[in-house]
Design a protein around this motif. Structure first.
Motif, short mmCIF file in Angstrom:
data_model
loop_
_atom_site.label_atom_id
_atom_site.label_comp_id
_atom_site.label_asym_id
_atom_site.label_seq_id
_atom_site.Cartn_x
_atom_site.Cartn_y
_atom_site.Cartn_z
N GLY A 253 -61.10 12.31 -54.34
CA GLY A 253 -59.69 12.66 -54.23
C GLY A 253 -59.28 12.89 -52.80
O GLY A 253 -60.09 12.75 -51.86
N SER B 34 -56.01 12.10 -57.29
CA SER B 34 -57.34 11.89 -57.85
C SER B 34 -57.72 10.42 -57.78
O SER B 34 -56.90 9.55 -58.06
N THR C 98 -60.42 9.32 -59.59
CA THR C 98 -61.32 9.12 -60.72
C THR C 98 -60.59 8.38 -61.82
O THR C 98 -59.37 8.43 -61.94
N PRO D 283 -58.05 10.92 -64.28
CA PRO D 283 -57.61 11.72 -63.13
C PRO D 283 -57.94 13.20 -63.22
O PRO D 283 -58.31 13.83 -62.23
N LEU E 179 -61.08 15.29 -61.76
CA LEU E 179 -61.20 15.86 -60.42
C LEU E 179 -61.42 17.36 -60.46
O LEU E 179 -62.12 17.92 -59.62
#
Length: 219
Positions: A10, A26, A28, A31, A34
């Protein structure tokens, strides 16, 4: 702490309000993950952050951060990338699954065993995952589609990546920094750097997205 052992998940992108809340993006696949990793660090590993999600924006989260109580302190964090240790990521389910981040730094070879180059990053600009490779022979950066046709073998545990470069690949070789400097109106030199954090991450979601972290999703 070496950044090679950590994954960028992030980045702080600004402040919100006057009480020190931050905007955080984020990287990932899920999200919200994170906030599930616990303590995050900056790129150097020297500073740690404990985030508590308080809301959502259009493409980011709002969060409270321990020790940050005013807008100036929150603004000072803008641009800071957030990392976790590689060993904080969940284990993959089987030997055919892997995190994209595990490919970074591996040397790809051709089917006849000749070194092709070192994998530097994985990007997705909308047309599917691409491997960015520092080509061994030319020293230039080349982009290879991350498909079964172009990358038939991926064995992360053995450190083996076999590539079959498509015809015409070297007609699209990226220019060197020196060549860029000579090209009037050439692309910004930091274009790849801006995308590096976002695209070189690992996550727990097995999905063929730009932010997908593990799983063999080659077409």
């Amino acid at each position: 702490m070496e950044t090679a052992t950590r994954i960028c998940v992030g980045q702080f992108v600004g402040s919100h309000g006057v009480r020190g809340r931050v905007k955080v993006k984020s990287y990932t696949a899920v999200p919200e993950s994170l906030f599930a990793y616990g303590q995050l660090t900056d790129e150097s590993g020297a500073r740690a952050f404990a985030l508590t999600m308080t809301g959502m924006g259009k493409d980011h989260f709002l969060a409270e951060l321990q020790g940050v109580r005013d807008r100036d302190a929150a603004d000072a964090l803008k641009g800071t990338r957030l990392y976790i240790n590689r060993d904080q990521l969940p284990a993959t389910d089987d030997e055919d699954e892997f995190y994209h981040a595990d490919l970074i730094g591996l040397v790809a070879t051709t089917a006849d065993g000749e070194p092709f180059g070192e994998i530097k990053a994985i990007y997705d600009f909308g047309g599917g995952d691409m491997l960015e490779i520092a080509h061994a022979a030319s020293g230039k950066m080349v982009s290879l589609p991350f498909t079964r046709a172009a990358v038939p073998v991926v064995d992360v545990k053995a450190g083996i990546v076999t590539v079959e470069p498509p015809a015409g690949l070297f007609e699209k070789v990226k220019p060197t920094p020196e060549e860029l400097a000579e090209m009037e109106g050439g692309p910004a030199a930091d274009e790849a750097a801006a995308a590096g954090c976002e695209e070189a991450i690992a996550t727990e979601e097995d999905a063929p997205e730009a932010h997908a972290g593990h799983g063999d999703e080659r077409a």
